[in-house]
Design an enzyme around this catalytic site. Structure first.
Site, short mmCIF file in Angstrom:
data_model
loop_
_atom_site.label_atom_id
_atom_site.label_comp_id
_atom_site.label_asym_id
_atom_site.label_seq_id
_atom_site.Cartn_x
_atom_site.Cartn_y
_atom_site.Cartn_z
N GLY A 1 -21.24 78.33 -133.09
CA GLY A 1 -21.08 77.65 -134.40
C GLY A 1 -21.85 76.61 -134.87
O GLY A 1 -21.51 75.47 -134.05
N GLU B 1 -20.97 80.32 -138.38
CA GLU B 1 -21.43 81.11 -137.29
C GLU B 1 -22.94 81.62 -137.24
O GLU B 1 -23.35 81.86 -138.42
CB GLU B 1 -20.39 82.18 -137.32
CG GLU B 1 -19.08 81.92 -137.01
CD GLU B 1 -18.84 81.18 -135.60
OE1 GLU B 1 -19.13 81.78 -134.52
OE2 GLU B 1 -18.32 79.96 -135.64
N ASN C 1 -7.52 90.74 -69.32
CA ASN C 1 -8.97 91.42 -69.68
C ASN C 1 -9.02 92.87 -70.10
O ASN C 1 -8.24 93.76 -69.36
CB ASN C 1 -9.93 91.11 -68.40
CG ASN C 1 -11.15 91.48 -68.89
OD1 ASN C 1 -11.85 90.56 -69.23
ND2 ASN C 1 -11.86 92.62 -68.40
N ASN D 1 -2.87 104.04 -81.69
CA ASN D 1 -1.73 103.52 -82.26
C ASN D 1 -1.16 104.55 -83.26
O ASN D 1 -0.21 104.19 -83.98
CB ASN D 1 -1.90 102.32 -83.11
CG ASN D 1 -2.96 102.46 -84.04
OD1 ASN D 1 -3.89 102.97 -83.76
ND2 ASN D 1 -2.83 101.40 -84.99
N TYR D 2 -1.93 105.55 -83.65
CA TYR D 2 -1.72 106.22 -84.84
C TYR D 2 -1.77 108.01 -84.18
O TYR D 2 -2.47 108.31 -83.85
CB TYR D 2 -2.54 106.28 -85.83
CG TYR D 2 -2.26 106.79 -87.07
CD1 TYR D 2 -1.01 106.77 -87.79
CD2 TYR D 2 -3.23 107.55 -87.68
CE1 TYR D 2 -0.86 107.46 -88.92
CE2 TYR D 2 -2.94 108.21 -89.06
CZ TYR D 2 -1.92 108.13 -89.74
OH TYR D 2 -1.65 108.74 -91.06
N ALA E 1 -7.75 87.04 -125.35
CA ALA E 1 -7.51 88.45 -125.96
C ALA E 1 -8.63 88.97 -125.99
O ALA E 1 -8.49 90.42 -125.75
CB ALA E 1 -6.55 88.40 -127.12
N THR F 1 -11.08 84.73 -133.53
CA THR F 1 -10.40 83.71 -133.02
C THR F 1 -9.17 83.24 -133.96
O THR F 1 -8.27 82.54 -133.37
CB THR F 1 -11.46 82.37 -132.64
OG1 THR F 1 -12.22 82.20 -133.71
CG2 THR F 1 -12.45 82.90 -131.48
N ARG G 1 -20.66 91.45 -124.91
CA ARG G 1 -21.90 91.09 -124.60
C ARG G 1 -21.86 91.35 -123.05
O ARG G 1 -22.68 91.08 -122.60
CB ARG G 1 -22.29 89.57 -125.00
CG ARG G 1 -22.47 89.83 -126.44
CD ARG G 1 -22.67 88.56 -127.03
NE ARG G 1 -21.28 87.94 -127.33
CZ ARG G 1 -21.05 86.70 -127.94
NH1 ARG G 1 -21.98 85.86 -128.30
NH2 ARG G 1 -19.89 86.30 -128.01
C1 UD1 Z 1 -16.54 81.01 -130.69
C2 UD1 Z 1 -16.95 80.29 -132.12
C3 UD1 Z 1 -18.23 79.64 -132.05
C4 UD1 Z 1 -18.30 78.87 -130.91
C5 UD1 Z 1 -18.12 79.56 -129.61
C6 UD1 Z 1 -18.23 78.50 -128.30
C7 UD1 Z 1 -15.39 81.41 -133.90
C8 UD1 Z 1 -15.42 82.31 -135.11
N1 UD1 Z 1 -16.63 81.12 -133.21
O1 UD1 Z 1 -17.78 82.22 -130.83
O2 UD1 Z 1 -17.98 78.72 -133.11
O3 UD1 Z 1 -19.43 78.34 -130.84
O4 UD1 Z 1 -17.00 80.39 -129.49
O5 UD1 Z 1 -18.01 79.46 -127.17
O6 UD1 Z 1 -14.39 80.88 -133.47
N2 UD1 Z 1 -10.83 85.83 -128.53
C9 UD1 Z 1 -9.39 86.21 -128.83
N3 UD1 Z 1 -9.20 87.28 -129.81
C10 UD1 Z 1 -10.11 87.41 -130.63
C11 UD1 Z 1 -11.42 86.98 -130.50
C12 UD1 Z 1 -11.85 86.07 -129.47
O7 UD1 Z 1 -8.77 85.77 -127.92
O8 UD1 Z 1 -9.85 88.25 -131.65
C13 UD1 Z 1 -10.97 84.91 -127.55
C14 UD1 Z 1 -11.94 85.23 -126.37
O9 UD1 Z 1 -11.31 86.26 -125.51
C15 UD1 Z 1 -12.68 84.08 -125.89
C16 UD1 Z 1 -12.58 83.22 -127.09
O10 UD1 Z 1 -11.50 83.62 -127.99
O11 UD1 Z 1 -12.11 83.75 -124.91
C17 UD1 Z 1 -13.84 83.07 -127.69
O12 UD1 Z 1 -14.26 84.18 -128.38
P1 UD1 Z 1 -15.93 84.85 -128.38
O13 UD1 Z 1 -15.89 86.23 -128.83
O14 UD1 Z 1 -16.51 84.64 -127.11
O15 UD1 Z 1 -16.44 83.81 -129.62
P2 UD1 Z 1 -17.92 83.46 -129.62
O16 UD1 Z 1 -18.42 84.47 -130.42
O17 UD1 Z 1 -18.42 82.82 -128.59
CA CA Z 2 -17.83 82.63 -126.38
#
Ligand code: UD1
Ligand code: CA
Length: 467
Positions: free
Chosen positions: A157, A172, A395, A404-405, A9, A96, A14
């Site tokens: 993390g 984190e 040929n 064509n158009y 989601a 997450t 970044r």
């Molecule tokens: C997360 C972990 C971190 C881990 C890293 C590994 C947490 C708090 N941190 O950090 O410990 O080392 O992944 O890659 O979990 N997403 C959602 N909804 C949200 C936020 C994120 O669906 O509200 C999805 C993102 O689309 C993505 C995944 O979760 O696919 C990970 O999110 P991301 O923001 O990349 O987490 P990291 O900061 O990398």
């Molecule tokens: Ca990530």
């Protein structure tokens, strides 16, 4: 029963993009599609995808990949029933843990296990997920996390343990003390949970951290405090489980995936003259003894037979090519079929359902659109064939155009077997040139030509005023 939950989601700040991170492409398919493929190999009961940013597009990408997998049946899928696909909406992205909370209701209707995957770790292999589930079951855990040691753990993390090496919590990047951040073992957002225990853990999550988010990484700690069993599985390949957060990481993995594909092809008998400048997408199939020259790009669901040659600076997408076909320098070919022994280019453009039969030749600066070219037929120079059907042994002289158009409608041109079209002939469609006929150079053909006739001349006269 095991389900899979994919977290997809987030926007991916970044990436500095308008597009959701999981939609960025690697090897020709979106990141989330790669994760999905690994998920399918687990033969899960259901696959839940949490969507938010560009939810419709992410959902479409997932459905697309599932459909492709179902149709092509790569053999990856050893289950009788295709897993159920479900989408969960996380309207606001608050972390997450919050993403998994969005799936709470759905998960509550399921028993068994759930494997959680981030949508941004595209190289994850099913074997790794299988060992995670095995370890989880063998140790009788309520939650098991995949971890890995990273030389540079920045952004991940950190796994914090006590003096006896017992897991305490995950910290984190933005919350860690210097001492905690020195830890090299990290979590990679890949977990296996007993679904019921996960739901209980979620109920205790809070946003008491520097980002004010619900962290999924807090769930293992919570589970432990509830007296549940939490385990870690340390994985050895950091690159496989790495999440993509920036476009630099995207390019790094693209290179890795590309090398993997080229090696596979070379081991299967394809000559890649210069792997450093050859781009071949994952789905492409190529037969033995085909030679791919430097600086070629082959994309999509392209299939190339054996004994073919593809010369430099050619780009192809979704093309079906028979055996012993030569594609000469700088040709651009999409959505077309080219049969055995045909020769294309240099500088040819084939698109939108061009079909080139056995031993036909399409030469320099010839464009073929939505047209069929019969066996042994040649169009060697400077020609446009659009909405046309050409018979065998025809040929086509230099500079021929199927007109064509008319500005409103596209019309068909039919050229029967053994016709010779003189240079610079304009064929004003709809028009048919009968078998064995010839057109003289510079003819403008506006009416059907009966078989075995010679036509010549320019009938261009003012018919009426346009304004
Ligand atoms: C997360 C972990 C971190 C881990 C890293 C590994 C947490 C708090 N941190 O950090 O410990 O080392 O992944 O890659 O979990 N997403 C959602 N909804 C949200 C936020 C994120 O669906 O509200 C999805 C993102 O689309 C993505 C995944 O979760 O696919 C990970 O999110 P991301 O923001 O990349 O987490 P990291 O900061 O990398
Ligand atoms: Ca990530």
């Amino acid at each position: 029963m095991t389900d899979v939950l994919i977290l997809a989601a987030g926007l991916g700040t970044r990436m500095k993009s308008q597009r959701a991170k999981v939609l960025h492409e690697l090897g020709g398919s979106p990141l989330v599609a790669h994760v999905l493929r690994a998920a399918f190999e687990l033969a899960p009961g259901a696959v839940f995808t949490v969507v938010g940013h560009q939810a419709n597009e992410v959902e479409a990408a997932v459905r697309n990949e599932a459909e492709r997998e179902e149709q092509t049946g790569t053999g990856a899928l050893q289950v009788p029933a295709f897993p159920e696909l479900k989408f969960v909406h996380q309207t606001e992205q608050r972390g997450t843990g919050h993403a998994v909370m969005a799936a709470r209701e759905e998960l509550a209707t399921r028993g068994g296990l759930v494997v959680i995957l981030p949508g941004d770790a595209p190289l994850i292999r099913a074997e790794t997920l299988r060992s995670l589930v095995e370890r989880h079951e063998k140790d009788g855990n309520d939650g098991t996390m995949l971890t890995v040691e990273m030389d540079d753990p920045t952004g991940y993390g950190r796994i914090i343990k006590d003096n006896e090496g017992k897991f305490l919590r995950i910290v984190e990047q933005k919350d860690g003390s210097p001492k905690e951040l020195a830890v090299k073992e990290v979590g990679v957002s890949i977990y296996c949970f007993n679904t019921a225990a996960l739901i209980e853990g979620l109920d205790h999550l809070n946003t008491d951290n520097s980002q004010g988010e619900y962290y999924l990484t807090d769930v293992p700690k919570i589970m432990q405090s509830q007296g549940r069993r939490v385990g870690l599985l340390l994985h050895s390949d950091a690159q496989e489980v790495a999440g993509i957060n920036t476009r630099i990481e995207l390019a790094d993995l693209e290179r890795k995936l590309r090398e993997r594909k080229l090696r596979e092809l070379m081991l299967a008998g394809v000559t890649i003259v210069d792997p450093a400048t050859t781009y071949i997408h994952r789905q492409v199939e190529i037969g033995q003894d085909t030679i791919i020259h430097p600086q070629v790009i082959i994309e999509g669901a392209t299939r190339i037979g054996s004994g073919c040659t593809v010369q430099s600076w050619t780009r192809m997408k979704n093309v079906e090519i028979g055996d012993n076909v030569t594609i000469k320098n700088s040709s651009v070919i999409e959505d077309s079929v080219i049969r055995d022994g045909a020769s294309i280019g240099p500088f040819a453009r084939l698109r939108a359902g061009a079909e080139i039969a056995e031993k036909a030749a399409i030469g320099n600066f010839v464009e073929v659109k939505k047209s069929k070219v019969g066996k042994g037929t040649k169009a060697s120079h400077l020609t446009y064939l659009g909405n046309a059907t050409l018979g065998e042994r025809v040929n086509i002289g230099a500079g021929t155009v199927t007109c064509n158009y008319d500005g409103v409608r596209k019309s068909e041109t039919i050229i029967e077997d053994d016709v010779k079209i003189g240079s610079d002939t304009m064929l004003v469609a709809p028009v048919r040139v009968g078998r064995g006929s010839k057109t003289a150079a510079g003819s403008v053909v506006t009416k059907d030509v009966p078989p075995d006739s010679l036509v010549a001349g320019v009938p261009a006269v003012v018919k009426k005023k346009l304004k």
